[in-house]
Enzyme design. Sequence first.
Site, mmCIF file in Angstrom:
data_model
loop_
_atom_site.group_PDB
_atom_site.id
_atom_site.type_symbol
_atom_site.label_atom_id
_atom_site.label_comp_id
_atom_site.label_asym_id
_atom_site.label_seq_id
_atom_site.Cartn_x
_atom_site.Cartn_y
_atom_site.Cartn_z
ATOM 1 C CB CYS A 57 -0.969 0.009 1.173
ATOM 2 S SG CYS A 57 -0.180 0.292 2.780
ATOM 3 C CB CYS A 128 12.687 -10.651 12.093
ATOM 4 S SG CYS A 128 13.432 -11.808 10.950
#
Length: 141
Positions: A57, A128
């Site tokens: 997005c 991560c």
Amino acid sequence: MPQTDAPAGPAAKTDEEWRRELTPEEFQVLRRAGTERPYTGEYWDTHQKGVYACRACGAELFTSAEKFDSHCGWPSFWAPLAEGTVRYLHDTTLGMRRIEVRCASCDSHLGHVFEGEGYATPTDQRFCINSISLRLRPSDD
């Protein structure tokens, strides 16, 4: 980190719309919570300055100022760009207890956050994140 179950923001789309916009690999990670193999993503070892945005997005999520070398094979950050840019979900898949990180704007899967691993970072957290979930917008510096 509290679990945030708020619904996705204005970038919410149907699976069919996402499939038209994303590559099959991007769809698998971003919309199906997949994981890319370690040491294969384009940003795991990048040191270029800039802002990392959601590949789905375009929402700005992390910056190079919070990126650090964790040697885990995925891009690692010690904090998101700002409070509210990501949301957290409890993840018990694969028999593990983890905290999943998702884009707060479109609810795309980004990766996981871990705490208490002993990294010398201000937050003692390691976000991560899959490279394929991000797009680096280099800074002019």
